[in-house]
Write a protein that holds these residues in place. Sequence first.
Motif, PDB file in Angstrom:
ATOM      1  N   ARG A 138       0.810  -1.210   0.000  1.00 13.40           N
ATOM      2  CA  ARG A 138       0.000   0.000   0.000  1.00 13.40           C
ATOM      3  C   ARG A 138       0.845   1.263   0.000  1.00 13.40           C
ATOM      4  NH1 ARG A 138      -3.307  -1.411   5.205  1.00 13.40           N
ATOM      5  NH2 ARG A 138      -1.239  -2.170   5.714  1.00 13.40           N
ATOM      6  N   TYR A 139       0.221   2.322  -0.487  1.00 11.59           N
ATOM      7  CA  TYR A 139       0.889   3.622  -0.542  1.00 11.59           C
ATOM      8  C   TYR A 139       0.658   4.310   0.804  1.00 11.59           C
ATOM      9  CZ  TYR A 139       2.168   8.207  -2.497  1.00 11.59           C
ATOM     10  OH  TYR A 139       2.759   9.409  -2.765  1.00 11.59           O
ATOM     11  N   ASP A 140       1.296   3.798   1.872  1.00 17.52           N
ATOM     12  CA  ASP A 140       1.055   4.305   3.220  1.00 17.52           C
ATOM     13  C   ASP A 140       1.778   5.611   3.486  1.00 17.52           C
ATOM     14  OD1 ASP A 140       0.932   1.034   4.733  1.00 17.52           O
ATOM     15  OD2 ASP A 140      -0.687   2.347   4.110  1.00 17.52           O
ATOM     16  N   SER A 141       2.882   5.858   2.830  1.00 13.85           N
ATOM     17  CA  SER A 141       3.619   7.100   3.039  1.00 13.85           C
ATOM     18  C   SER A 141       4.259   7.514   1.728  1.00 13.85           C
ATOM     19  CB  SER A 141       4.704   6.906   4.108  1.00 13.85           C
ATOM     20  OG  SER A 141       5.584   5.880   3.734  1.00 13.85           O
ATOM     21  N   PRO A 142       4.311   8.821   1.468  1.00 18.10           N
ATOM     22  CA  PRO A 142       4.885   9.289   0.203  1.00 18.10           C
ATOM     23  C   PRO A 142       6.393   9.065   0.160  1.00 18.10           C
ATOM     24  CG  PRO A 142       4.362  11.136   1.633  1.00 18.10           C
ATOM     25  CD  PRO A 142       3.827   9.921   2.310  1.00 18.10           C
ATOM     26  N   VAL A 143       6.925   8.910  -1.040  1.00 13.05           N
ATOM     27  CA  VAL A 143       8.361   8.662  -1.214  1.00 13.05           C
ATOM     28  C   VAL A 143       8.883   9.544  -2.342  1.00 13.05           C
ATOM     29  CG1 VAL A 143       8.246   6.289  -0.385  1.00 13.05           C
ATOM     30  CG2 VAL A 143       7.909   6.764  -2.816  1.00 13.05           C
ATOM     31  N   ARG A 144      10.204   9.599  -2.470  1.00 16.52           N
ATOM     32  CA  ARG A 144      10.834  10.363  -3.538  1.00 16.52           C
ATOM     33  C   ARG A 144      10.787   9.578  -4.838  1.00 16.52           C
ATOM     34  NH1 ARG A 144      12.264  15.637  -3.388  1.00 16.52           N
ATOM     35  NH2 ARG A 144      13.969  15.139  -4.797  1.00 16.52           N
ATOM     36  N   TYR A 145      10.576  10.308  -5.927  1.00 16.56           N
ATOM     37  CA  TYR A 145      10.546   9.708  -7.253  1.00 16.56           C
ATOM     38  C   TYR A 145      11.633  10.332  -8.111  1.00 16.56           C
ATOM     39  CZ  TYR A 145       6.171   7.244  -6.450  1.00 16.56           C
ATOM     40  OH  TYR A 145       5.223   6.378  -5.977  1.00 16.56           O
ATOM     41  N   THR A 146      12.117   9.552  -9.077  1.00 12.32           N
ATOM     42  CA  THR A 146      13.128  10.045 -10.000  1.00 12.32           C
ATOM     43  C   THR A 146      12.758   9.611 -11.410  1.00 12.32           C
ATOM     44  OG1 THR A 146      15.516  10.152 -10.423  1.00 12.32           O
ATOM     45  CG2 THR A 146      14.622   8.007  -9.835  1.00 12.32           C
ATOM     46  N   GLU A 147      13.273  10.289 -12.407  1.00 10.30           N
ATOM     47  CA  GLU A 147      12.889  10.015 -13.790  1.00 10.30           C
ATOM     48  C   GLU A 147      13.394   8.655 -14.254  1.00 10.30           C
ATOM     49  OE1 GLU A 147      13.616  11.737 -18.319  1.00 10.30           O
ATOM     50  OE2 GLU A 147      14.252  12.939 -16.597  1.00 10.30           O
ATOM     51  N   SER A 148      12.483   7.871 -14.830  1.00  3.36           N
ATOM     52  CA  SER A 148      12.883   6.592 -15.417  1.00  3.36           C
ATOM     53  C   SER A 148      12.698   6.578 -16.930  1.00  3.36           C
ATOM     54  CB  SER A 148      12.071   5.445 -14.804  1.00  3.36           C
ATOM     55  OG  SER A 148      10.700   5.549 -15.134  1.00  3.36           O
ATOM     56  N   GLY A 149      12.159   7.669 -17.468  1.00  2.00           N
ATOM     57  CA  GLY A 149      11.959   7.767 -18.908  1.00  2.00           C
ATOM     58  C   GLY A 149      11.035   8.933 -19.207  1.00  2.00           C
ATOM     59  N   ASN A 380      11.468  16.877  -7.870  1.00  2.00           N
ATOM     60  CA  ASN A 380      11.914  18.227  -8.198  1.00  2.00           C
ATOM     61  C   ASN A 380      12.651  18.140  -9.531  1.00  2.00           C
ATOM     62  OD1 ASN A 380      13.290  20.707  -8.384  1.00  2.00           O
ATOM     63  ND2 ASN A 380      13.430  20.888  -6.160  1.00  2.00           N
ATOM     64  N   THR A 381      12.235  18.952 -10.513  1.00  2.00           N
ATOM     65  CA  THR A 381      12.869  18.887 -11.830  1.00  2.00           C
ATOM     66  C   THR A 381      14.172  19.670 -11.902  1.00  2.00           C
ATOM     67  OG1 THR A 381      11.577  20.767 -12.634  1.00  2.00           O
ATOM     68  CG2 THR A 381      10.653  18.570 -12.975  1.00  2.00           C
ATOM     69  N   GLY A 397       2.507   1.774 -11.127  1.00  2.00           N
ATOM     70  CA  GLY A 397       3.158   2.266  -9.917  1.00  2.00           C
ATOM     71  C   GLY A 397       4.067   3.454 -10.144  1.00  2.00           C
ATOM     72  N   ASN A 398       4.040   4.048 -11.339  1.00  2.00           N
ATOM     73  CA  ASN A 398       4.827   5.246 -11.619  1.00  2.00           C
ATOM     74  C   ASN A 398       3.971   6.490 -11.416  1.00  2.00           C
ATOM     75  OD1 ASN A 398       6.985   3.561 -12.733  1.00  2.00           O
ATOM     76  ND2 ASN A 398       5.659   3.324 -14.502  1.00  2.00           N
ATOM     77  N   ILE A 399       4.604   7.659 -11.499  1.00  2.00           N
ATOM     78  CA  ILE A 399       3.871   8.918 -11.591  1.00  2.00           C
ATOM     79  C   ILE A 399       4.158   9.512 -12.963  1.00  2.00           C
ATOM     80  CG2 ILE A 399       3.627  11.265 -10.723  1.00  2.00           C
ATOM     81  CD1 ILE A 399       4.224  10.355  -7.980  1.00  2.00           C
ATOM     82  N   LEU A 400       3.087   9.856 -13.698  1.00  2.00           N
ATOM     83  CA  LEU A 400       3.223  10.513 -14.994  1.00  2.00           C
ATOM     84  C   LEU A 400       3.098  12.014 -14.776  1.00  2.00           C
ATOM     85  CD1 LEU A 400       0.990   8.187 -17.209  1.00  2.00           C
ATOM     86  CD2 LEU A 400       3.445   8.023 -16.777  1.00  2.00           C
ATOM     87  N   VAL A 401       4.099  12.760 -15.223  1.00  2.00           N
ATOM     88  CA  VAL A 401       4.170  14.201 -14.962  1.00  2.00           C
ATOM     89  C   VAL A 401       4.275  14.954 -16.280  1.00  2.00           C
ATOM     90  CG1 VAL A 401       5.431  16.041 -13.777  1.00  2.00           C
ATOM     91  CG2 VAL A 401       5.326  13.756 -12.762  1.00  2.00           C
ATOM     92  N   THR A 402       3.349  15.886 -16.519  1.00  2.00           N
ATOM     93  CA  THR A 402       3.423  16.715 -17.725  1.00  2.00           C
ATOM     94  C   THR A 402       4.238  17.971 -17.432  1.00  2.00           C
ATOM     95  OG1 THR A 402       1.319  17.772 -17.124  1.00  2.00           O
ATOM     96  CG2 THR A 402       1.224  15.925 -18.640  1.00  2.00           C
ATOM     97  N   LYS A 414       9.977   5.181  -8.256  1.00  2.00           N
ATOM     98  CA  LYS A 414      10.705   5.176  -6.991  1.00  2.00           C
ATOM     99  C   LYS A 414      12.147   4.766  -7.260  1.00  2.00           C
ATOM    100  CE  LYS A 414       6.525   3.681  -4.604  1.00  2.00           C
ATOM    101  NZ  LYS A 414       5.854   2.581  -3.896  1.00  2.00           N
ATOM    102  N   MET A 415      13.060   5.347  -6.517  1.00  2.00           N
ATOM    103  CA  MET A 415      14.475   5.043  -6.729  1.00  2.00           C
ATOM    104  C   MET A 415      14.749   3.551  -6.560  1.00  2.00           C
ATOM    105  SD  MET A 415      17.476   6.085  -7.525  1.00  2.00           S
ATOM    106  CE  MET A 415      17.484   7.871  -7.350  1.00  2.00           C
ATOM    107  N   SER A 416      14.110   2.927  -5.571  1.00  2.00           N
ATOM    108  CA  SER A 416      14.324   1.494  -5.342  1.00  2.00           C
ATOM    109  C   SER A 416      13.869   0.667  -6.536  1.00  2.00           C
ATOM    110  CB  SER A 416      13.583   1.035  -4.077  1.00  2.00           C
ATOM    111  OG  SER A 416      12.188   1.274  -4.204  1.00  2.00           O
TER     112      SER A 416
END
Length: 708
Positions: A138-149, A380-381, A397-402, A414-416
């Motif tokens: 579950r998405y119990d706590s927010p985490v850092r994301y990084t670009e994968s593509g 953060n971009t 499970g990714n975030i799509l960002v425009t 997620k970095m992991s």
Amino acid sequence: MIRGSISKYSLLTGAFLALSLSSVFAQTGAFTSADAAPDPKSGARSAATGLAEQEFRRGVQSYYRGSFNDAIVEFEKALDYLPSENVIMDWLGKAYYRSGIEGAALQQWEYASENGYGGLLLKNKIEIVRDRRITDNRYDSPVRYTESGSFVGKTSGKDEKLIFSQPVSVLPNSDGTPWIIAYGTNELLKMDVNGFVLYRTGGPINGFDRPMDIIRLENGNLLVSEFAGDRLSELTEDGRFVKSFGHKGRDVGGMVGPQYLAQDADGNIYVSDFGNARIDVFDKDGKELFFFGGKSRDFAGLKGPTGIAVVNQVVYVVDAITGAIYTFDTAGNYTGLLCKEKTFKQPESMKVWSQFLVICDKNKVFSVDVDTGSVFENMNTGNAPSRVTSAVPDANGNILVTDFKSNEVFVMSKMSELVGGLFVQIERVNADAFPKVYVDVKVENRKRQSIVGLKVENFVITENKGGVENFKLEGSAYTNDTADITLVLDRSLESSEYEEAMEHAVKEIAMAMAEKNKNSSESTKGVLRIVSAGAVPFVEYEGPPEGVEKFTCAALKTKPSQVVSLDLALRLSSNVLVSAASKRAVVYIGPGSVTQNSFDKYSLSDLSAFMNNNSISLCSVLLAQHSPDAELDYLSTNTEGKQYYVYRTRGLSEVVDEIVDIPSGIYRLSFTSRLPTDFGQRYLPVEVETYMMNRSGRDETGYFSPLQ
């Protein structure tokens, strides 16, 4: 379903058996331990080696037909003959894993890894499985994301080509594809996970006029706001124009620069009207209702509303001028602040993810807890020119960002996940039609989330590290529109008070399945099974859902009991689904109470692992209007299942729809083998690699062709 090849042949005995089978394994190198080494003088291997190879072959066949307990027995027998053979340990670990006994699986894999077997591939598998056992999905706590593509709006190089311009909003689909609103080119595009355009539309006959946001309505259709057109346009789920509503103005139904959209549980549509500094409300059919957000006794009024979201009938509005998030009820009454003023600098869209609101703010994406108002920075971009306008979670499970300025849609992971890669498992190999071979591959991320939307170009398959011929993607489970479902009927004394409600639930679910089957081919029709959960579970019915249209509890062979072995019933129900359709689920129907010793044979962790490792979800239809006991709640939560009240307003047909909509990352590949089989006695290695943007995963296994 695909089953492993099971051939009947006469068993040879004595030294001849050891010589014939061991020579095959010597050529393929399947067994490499010192115990399996041939005699240095005669070149022959021991009888123990031949017997181990015989049990090993049976174990592989049992595994591929879904008989994991039989496979465990066969592999353990093989290990009795060759205690230090790493290949057998690896396969025994696989069988334990699919049986839900993850602790024993890890033990076998660790033994093999410590002996130098499997390399980084096996070490990564051990790490992922161990991590899954101590953390949930579950998405119990927010985490850092990084670009994968990313999906770029313009190709580079000599043949520069414009694909889209100024992406402003994105809407993910359950099949892994996203819809992308292109503000600059006035169109709506549908893209696959690899960034290829599948479909594009300009909307109404006169075209979109600066489209701004897109949401999916409760009826499945799409709704697009048009900033310069001062209207909303509805399209079908596949992008065909239906109608437009709203107009330019300050009256009810009028808008001046509509931006972002949301819909509540009643189907009402909320639009942030930047020009009028208010929120406009329409009903689900597009009829204007009212607007709110103006100045009142206890509220200074909205100044520049942008992002809007509805969670549990609370309307959240973020203001680009004040930088605050305000809360309203669904009637438009101001109820307070979630985040104080100046929390955000230049907020844009606000979307819902679990109990969080995901907000874009200039070059950053934040998560806000709807209960506490706490803010966490997800991404953060950096210092590059950037203006992120929309961020939404996709099916993988990714975030799509425009990014409006850079003209890209970023895929953030997620970095992991990015470092650890994809978790790829070869679940089944069918070589009955050898040299044509079928392989079922399951692709997940590290948190058990299925990866959907992959195409043939996302896979590479080899045999013994060499290429294969006629490689194809035969099918993807996420596209299936039916499911096999097993109903577990609680036969406790308490449930006997709700027999009418139980009969209603069984009939309505069966009717919904039958409706789905009407539009499906004969080979993909869903099968319904009914298991009664008493002191000893019993399979009451198996067949087409139409066969239970006259179901009654009185016809059940299992009578109400003081003791209900729910663990045995769930295990039996899951066992019969292991070799069923790729989309499958168990539906518990009962009051939600658990009797004493209901889980004394199988623990909750073992049951959830068994169901998860075989892509089975547990849903609950509750006959009583109270929360289920903790055990049932745990199993539903940890297997992607949901809970429903039997007399819910929207009926139970949605149970089947939502089971079919659960993402499934199982893919069927086929190829023509080029390996020699030695009349079906040779162990044939096969490897599958999966690539998606900057992430990849790999699995290796082997199989036997039919004996000749």
